[in-house]
Design an enzyme around this catalytic site. Structure first.
Site, PDB file in Angstrom:
ATOM      1  N   LYS A 442      49.336  51.268  41.214  1.00 14.38           N
ATOM      2  CA  LYS A 442      48.176  50.376  41.312  1.00 14.38           C
ATOM      3  C   LYS A 442      48.133  49.714  42.686  1.00 14.38           C
ATOM      4  O   LYS A 442      49.166  49.248  43.187  1.00 14.38           O
ATOM      5  CB  LYS A 442      48.263  49.300  40.221  1.00 14.38           C
ATOM      6  CG  LYS A 442      47.296  48.140  40.396  1.00 14.38           C
ATOM      7  CD  LYS A 442      47.694  46.937  39.525  1.00 14.38           C
ATOM      8  CE  LYS A 442      47.013  45.677  40.025  1.00 14.38           C
ATOM      9  NZ  LYS A 442      47.422  44.480  39.288  1.00 14.38           N
ATOM     10  N   TRP A 543      42.087  47.407  34.335  1.00 15.46           N
ATOM     11  CA  TRP A 543      41.336  46.257  33.799  1.00 15.46           C
ATOM     12  C   TRP A 543      41.637  44.939  34.519  1.00 15.46           C
ATOM     13  O   TRP A 543      41.557  43.871  33.928  1.00 15.46           O
ATOM     14  CB  TRP A 543      41.585  46.099  32.289  1.00 15.46           C
ATOM     15  CG  TRP A 543      41.505  47.402  31.566  1.00 15.46           C
ATOM     16  CD1 TRP A 543      40.388  48.169  31.388  1.00 15.46           C
ATOM     17  CD2 TRP A 543      42.583  48.109  30.946  1.00 15.46           C
ATOM     18  NE1 TRP A 543      40.712  49.308  30.678  1.00 15.46           N
ATOM     19  CE2 TRP A 543      42.047  49.306  30.406  1.00 15.46           C
ATOM     20  CE3 TRP A 543      43.942  47.837  30.797  1.00 15.46           C
ATOM     21  CZ2 TRP A 543      42.836  50.231  29.721  1.00 15.46           C
ATOM     22  CZ3 TRP A 543      44.728  48.769  30.122  1.00 15.46           C
ATOM     23  CH2 TRP A 543      44.163  49.946  29.601  1.00 15.46           C
ATOM     24  N   HIS A 544      41.960  45.020  35.792  1.00 17.49           N
ATOM     25  CA  HIS A 544      42.251  43.810  36.564  1.00 17.49           C
ATOM     26  C   HIS A 544      41.100  43.460  37.502  1.00 17.49           C
ATOM     27  O   HIS A 544      41.308  42.902  38.577  1.00 17.49           O
ATOM     28  CB  HIS A 544      43.555  43.983  37.356  1.00 17.49           C
ATOM     29  CG  HIS A 544      44.763  44.151  36.485  1.00 17.49           C
ATOM     30  ND1 HIS A 544      45.990  44.544  36.972  1.00 17.49           N
ATOM     31  CD2 HIS A 544      44.927  43.972  35.148  1.00 17.49           C
ATOM     32  CE1 HIS A 544      46.851  44.616  35.970  1.00 17.49           C
ATOM     33  NE2 HIS A 544      46.223  44.275  34.861  1.00 17.49           N
ATOM     34  N   TYR A 545      39.889  43.771  37.096  1.00 13.01           N
ATOM     35  CA  TYR A 545      38.729  43.490  37.936  1.00 13.01           C
ATOM     36  C   TYR A 545      38.505  41.976  38.036  1.00 13.01           C
ATOM     37  O   TYR A 545      38.856  41.206  37.141  1.00 13.01           O
ATOM     38  CB  TYR A 545      37.483  44.197  37.412  1.00 13.01           C
ATOM     39  CG  TYR A 545      37.239  44.074  35.930  1.00 13.01           C
ATOM     40  CD1 TYR A 545      36.630  42.957  35.393  1.00 13.01           C
ATOM     41  CD2 TYR A 545      37.616  45.097  35.059  1.00 13.01           C
ATOM     42  CE1 TYR A 545      36.398  42.844  34.035  1.00 13.01           C
ATOM     43  CE2 TYR A 545      37.391  44.997  33.699  1.00 13.01           C
ATOM     44  CZ  TYR A 545      36.783  43.864  33.186  1.00 13.01           C
ATOM     45  OH  TYR A 545      36.559  43.762  31.836  1.00 13.01           O
ATOM     46  N   HIS A 546      37.910  41.563  39.154  1.00 10.76           N
ATOM     47  CA  HIS A 546      37.756  40.136  39.440  1.00 10.76           C
ATOM     48  C   HIS A 546      36.610  39.954  40.436  1.00 10.76           C
ATOM     49  O   HIS A 546      36.071  40.920  40.974  1.00 10.76           O
ATOM     50  CB  HIS A 546      39.051  39.546  39.993  1.00 10.76           C
ATOM     51  CG  HIS A 546      39.628  40.327  41.143  1.00 10.76           C
ATOM     52  ND1 HIS A 546      40.372  41.482  40.966  1.00 10.76           N
ATOM     53  CD2 HIS A 546      39.556  40.156  42.492  1.00 10.76           C
ATOM     54  CE1 HIS A 546      40.742  41.965  42.141  1.00 10.76           C
ATOM     55  NE2 HIS A 546      40.248  41.191  43.089  1.00 10.76           N
TER      56      HIS A 546
END
Length: 609
Positions: A442, A543-546
């Site tokens: 990642k 799923w670590h969108y920001h």
């Protein structure tokens, strides 16, 4: 006496049901299409005793404005209205309720006794469920990458891989948080729902391999973000049961706390007669399609707080008339405030994975070990999900929500037809083709940025989201470097000793894996252009969108919305960078931290926190 005996019998039945829930969890593992809706059978009979303040949205009634409680507060207004009972919203609401009345509006249901949410072995099932009642709502970015957003009380903590690790001290300093309060807020979370994992064999092999290839030193078990290799915390207990942010609500004051589930907020209501637009309440829809308006108290300091995540918070600001004027006018949304930055600077940390086959079944594990490199990538691992006979074989691949959800199909070609063909191809493959696990790579701090915009004015629908994965050349360079680290790990002695594959077995399993369209290391890793293409073709999300409501552009450093009175945004949409290797710890901490900050700001020493 008859009443007392009846009560004893009823409580005994409740205890029996709770015991059944906690024992032999494997009995309750259901695949998509066969899953039993136990929330209605067990959940609502048990959670209401521990969480009496949780009600369905349809129970909301607004008494006449003259109706007041013993403390003089109108029944129909609240000191704080928190939109989104998620990763940040739950600890925030619990903290604020210590001194003030709080209404939480959550569009999903409860996680309690939802077995697809509650048990690690069903991690992939809750995400593969695309039904309207699922705890996750899937969406596809315009990049073609499948993604999910939470639709359940507890938010992302209900559907993620459970890994818990803090942000670095440099991140805390860069954001401008008070280090002392940060270091008080993390333990408040950890003492309630975080555990030390029992390291799975796959995770031990990855740990030892990371160290052999130079991702050192070994930092042991720690919540802290440190360069090298470490074992982090988890929100799964030693029985594999998930603890979520929803459980933090039990630390609130039940007399001051109201949580409405299946309450989908449509917009924030503003009084625009003053110098600045001022929030007065919110309109929400209940599970029956009826609309209600929750009123904010007129007392100074009362606020609407958006905690709906990096998709939901900018979406609701836009639906409420805060955003780019031209875009709002196209959808006939009355403009409350023209701010071109709402929905901009969206980022997602791209994930690429490599499947490592095994000649024997592998114990299931989600992220426990992590390698924090100095090249801007993190190395993590998962194992054992692909070999499940009753679930992942029929879902494995580009629509699978299992952490290693990959095929060789590039994002833009992940069409419905391709999905169906993919499923059809899988059904005749032996489940042994999926024995093994994934090494995950990642990007730590992607430079590529995208945006979010409304498709329509329906709050139930997903907005349009673009992340522009690998549009910045540095992101692509880092991905290539990360894949080369993965290659070294796979060839390391600890990993070879663990898989124990002779050449014939390896060749056979690799051929099956190619048939299964799971990702393997490219044949020509010395060819940079080949690896760059691999990164682009196999990109997925973790799923670590920001972003979307960034500090300095949409909100101030105290998270108040710029140009607006009475609205804050407190969640990952305000981040310009994802904290730590995995952000959930810091998002929960942020909820507690800001709750304390707001209490101190409003009450001073009387806050008592």
């Amino acid at each position: 006496m008859e009443l007392a005996e009846a009560l004893k019998l009823f409580l005994s039945l409740v205890l029996l049901l709770q015991w059944l829930c906690s024992s032999s969890s494997a009995t309750f593992a259901f695949s998509q299409g066969e899953e039993l809706n136990l929330e209605g059978v067990l959940g609502e009979q048990t959670y209401e005793y521990k969480y009496p303040f949780i009600k369905r949205a349809s129970t909301f009634k607004s008494p006449p404005s003259s109706s007041t409680s013993s403390n003089g507060r109108k029944h129909s207004d609240y000191d704080y209205i928190v939109i989104g009972g998620g990763t940040a919203g739950c600890p925030l609401a619990a903290t604020l309720s210590e001194k003030f009345s709080v209404l939480v509006l959550e569009r999903g249901g409860v996680p309690f006794d939802n077995y697809n949410v509650s048990f690690m072995q069903n991690f992939h099932l809750s995400l593969a469920d695309t039904s309207p009642s699922s705890a996750s709502q899937y969406f596809i970015s315009t990049d073609g990458v499948f993604n999910s957003r939470a639709r359940v009380l507890g938010g992302g903590t209900c559907i993620n891989a459970g890994f818990y690790t803090r942000a670095s001290s440099s991140y805390v300093k860069r954001v401008g948080w008070d280090p002392k309060l940060v270091n008080e807020s993390y333990p408040w979370i950890e003492d309630r729902i975080v555990h030390r994992p029992k390291l799975a064999p796959w995770q031990r092999a990855v740990r030892d391999s990371l160290l052999e290839v130079g991702i050192s030193p070994f930092n042991g078990f720690t919540y802290d973000h440190k360069y090298g290799t470490k074992v982090g915390g988890t929100i799964f207990d030693d029985q594999g049961r998930r603890n979520t942010a929803a459980e933090l609500l039990s630390s609130g004051n039940p007399e001051n706390l109201t949580v409405l589930i299946y309450a989908t907020v449509q917009k924030i209501v503003f009084d625009t007669s003053g110098i600045k637009p001022k929030a007065t309440g919110v309109v929400f829809k209940d599970e029956n399609g009826e609309y209600h308006e929750a009123i904010l108290s007129t007392k100074p300091g009362s606020e609407v707080i958006l905690s709906s995540g990096a998709i939901g918070s900018p979406q609701l600001l836009l639906l409420s008339g805060i955003g780019p004027k031209a875009d709002l006018e196209k959808l006939n949304i009355p403009v409350v405030l023209d701010n071109k930055n709402v929905g901009k600077n969206m980022q997602d940390n791209p994930l690429n994975t490599v499947f490592i086959p095994s000649n024997k079944p592998v114990q299931q594990s989600l992220i426990q070990t992590v390698g924090v490199t100095n090249m801007g990538v993190y190395i993590e691992a998962s194992s054992g999900f692909g070999q499940s006979k009753d679930s992942i074989q029929r879902h494995h691949g580009i629509v699978s929500a299992e952490i290693g959800q990959l095929s060789t199909i590039p994002p833009k070609q992940r069409t419905k037809a391709a999905i169906q063909a993919f499923k059809d191809d899988k059904k005749d493959l032996p489940y042994e083709a999926f024995m093994g696990g994934f090494i995950l790579e990642k990007l730590a701090s992607p430079k590529s940025k995208g945006e979010l915009s409304l498709i329509n004015t329906n709050a139930d629908d997903n907005p349009s989201v673009t992340f522009n994965y690998f549009s910045h050349p540095l992101d692509l360079k880092r991905c290539v470097e990360g894949i080369r680290v993965v290659e070294k790990i796979v060839k390391s002695k600890p990993f070879i000793n663990y898989t124990r594959l002779d050449k014939a077995s390896l060749h056979r399993l690799l051929n099956m894996s190619v048939q299964a369209n799971v990702n393997l290391i490219p044949r020509h890793t010395n060819d940079t252009s080949s690896l760059e293409q691999f990164c682009k073709d196999t990109v997925i999300t973790i799923w670590h969108y920001h972003g979307g409501c960034n500090v300095g552009k949409v909100v101030a450093t105290d998270y108040r919305v710029l140009g607006i009175e009475g609205v804050r945004v407190i969640d990952g949409s305000t981040f310009s960078d994802s904290p730590g290797t995995n952000p959930q710890a810091t998002v929960m901490m942020m909820g507690r931290y800001m709750g304390v900050q707001i209490l101190r700001e409003r009450l001073g020493e009387e806050a008592g926190v």
